[in-house]
Every structure is written in C-alpha cells, then in structure tokens.
Write an enzyme that holds these catalytic residues in place. Structure first.
Site, PDB file in Angstrom:
ATOM      1  N   LYS A  96       0.879  -1.165   0.000  1.00 55.14           N
ATOM      2  CA  LYS A  96       0.000   0.000   0.000  1.00 55.14           C
ATOM      3  C   LYS A  96       0.918   1.217   0.000  1.00 55.14           C
ATOM      4  CE  LYS A  96      -3.282   2.718   2.596  1.00 55.14           C
ATOM      5  NZ  LYS A  96      -3.799   3.026   3.944  1.00 55.14           N
ATOM      6  N   ASN A 206      -9.378   2.043   9.663  1.00 53.08           N
ATOM      7  CA  ASN A 206      -8.610   1.692  10.859  1.00 53.08           C
ATOM      8  C   ASN A 206      -9.148   2.426  12.084  1.00 53.08           C
ATOM      9  OD1 ASN A 206      -5.007   1.492  11.607  1.00 53.08           O
ATOM     10  ND2 ASN A 206      -6.745   1.124  12.888  1.00 53.08           N
TER      11      ASN A 206
END
Length: 262
Positions: A96, A206
């Site tokens: 990522k 998250n």
C-alpha cells in the site's frame, strides 16, 4: 468476490492494525470484521531491528493476507526503500503505497506517488496507491502500472465520510473495470455502506474501529454495513427524483361514498 492482483477474497472490508487498546482487542476486532486483508505500517527502524517482535508474531497468527504500507513516508526515495524492506520482512510483493504531502491533512503527494508507483511496479511490486479522487492522478497511476486504486473519502482519521461524493462517483464511472477501494476518512458504518452503494469494490479503515468504545462490536458493525452496501448496489438503487411517486398506483383504486347521515 473481491479480486485484487489475481487473489480473490470473500470480504470487502480491509482493516488496519494500528491504535488498538491491546493486542487481544486487535485480534478479536479482526475476527469480528471478517477481514481477510490487514494493513501494517512499517517503519524502517523497526524493520531493521525487528522491533515489536510480539506485534509481528500476532499479525502472523491472525492468518490474514498482510498488506504492508509506507505510512509516514514523505519522499519517493523513502517510500521505495520502505517498500523493499516490507517485501523482505513479510515476503509479499503487495504494497500500500503512501507518499504524504501535507502534515495537517495527510493528503497524498500525487506527483511523488505516481513516480514511486512507476518505480515499484517496474521492480515487480503490486502497488495499491493511497490517492485522492483526482481523475488525472488516477489515470497516471494506472499508466504507471497500478491495477488497483485507493482514493480517500476524507483526510486520514477525520471521520468525515465521503466529502466529495460527486468526484468519487465520476471516478467509479470512469474506471468501471478497475478495483477501487475507499481508503481513509470513514467514520461510521453508514459511511462505509454509502461508499459501497456507489459501486466501490471495498473499504479500508482503521481509526473508526480501533478508537471506538468497543472496537470488536464496531468491527462487526462495519462488516455488516459493507455487505449491506454491496448488496444494495448489486440489487439496483432507486434514483432520486424531484417529484413524488406513489408506491400504490392511483389508477384502479376503488373509491367509496361515505354517507355521513347514517
């Protein structure tokens, strides 16, 4: 099924592993989410020293696909170096890719992002770039070798939801065959469902889970919201309109005369 770089997944929710109150809560939240991919931030110092050994062992025990990221990198050189360390540490070519431009918004440096993506793709990495909803940047990232795009909904950790829904809809329409994952700024399960209703392929989050009062329950809520949003998109959503439309047709409706005298 969600397909990314040839790998297939049942869950369309990706979960970050930072900021949880304890390793046990992290483990239970991942299990409750059903996520099959978890992201892990990699600092170059910790990669060299294997610092936080217990954390790496926990991630391995989760049994999920690890998507390392270059969080905190502010230059192309730093992001590329971190990606190489991540490949060595986790044994994966997935990365990522983050190249941050601004400390206040954590907005991606789109110029540096494209440059780093081209370097890593040429070196065999399968790059999932954290980007904005900018259409021209998306075109350049795909030309650089990215087969997946991860546009933000809003700045990281802001919990503001889809602040530019029109641009996200345009991006989805412009790249119908490219997996698009909404990443960053998701604050509530309804935000995640809204992204999925637009036709996005997955959601990565998250903070909304890790900092919830009960991260495990919140992870479960997000899993259900992502599924509901996807089912709604596949079923076909009713388009908004200006005028009312009766759910019961007027034509053919019986009318009865009421005798008020009786």
């Amino acid at each position: 099924m969600l397909e990314l770089y040839g790998a297939r997944f049942s869950s369309r929710l990706l979960l970050g592993t930072a900021q949880y109150p304890s390793p046990d809560v992290l483990r239970r939240a991942v299990e409750a989410s059903g996520a099959e991919i978890v992201t892990v931030s990699l600092r170059r110092e910790s990669a060299r020293a294997r610092a936080g050994q217990g954390f790496w062992e926990l991630i391995e025990r989760l049994g999920r696909r690890v998507l390392p990221n270059t969080a905190g990198c502010r230059t192309v050189k730093e992001a590329v170096a971190t990606a190489h360390m991540a490949r060595e540490l986790f044994g994966t070519s997935w990365i990522k890719l983050e190249v941050i431009a601004n400390d206040d918004t954590l907005q991606p440096d789109l110029f540096g992002l494209v440059e780093a993506a081209a370097i890593l793709a040429a070196e065999g990495f399968e790059v999932l770039p954290y980007t904005t909803e900018d259409l021209s940047a998306a075109e350049r990232l795909i030309a650089a070798g990215c087969s997946v795009l991860m546009p933000w909904a809003a700045p990281i950790g802001s919990a503001r939801g889809l602040i530019n829904k029109t641009a996200l809809k345009i991006l989805r329409a412009h790249f119908p065959g490219v997996p698009l994952i909404v990443d960053a700024g998701i604050g509530t399960p309804s935000h995640a469902a809204e992204a999925m209703e637009l036709g996005y392929d997955a959601v990565l989050l998250n903070t909304a889970v890790a900092k919830a009062g009960d991260p495990v329950k919140m992870a479960d809520a997000f899993a259900k919201a992502v599924l509901a949003g996807r089912l709604a998109f596949e079923a076909g959503l009713l388009e908004p309109q200006d005028m009312a439309s009766p759910s019961t047709p007027v034509a053919g409706t019986p009318f009865f005369k009421i005798d008020h005298a009786s």
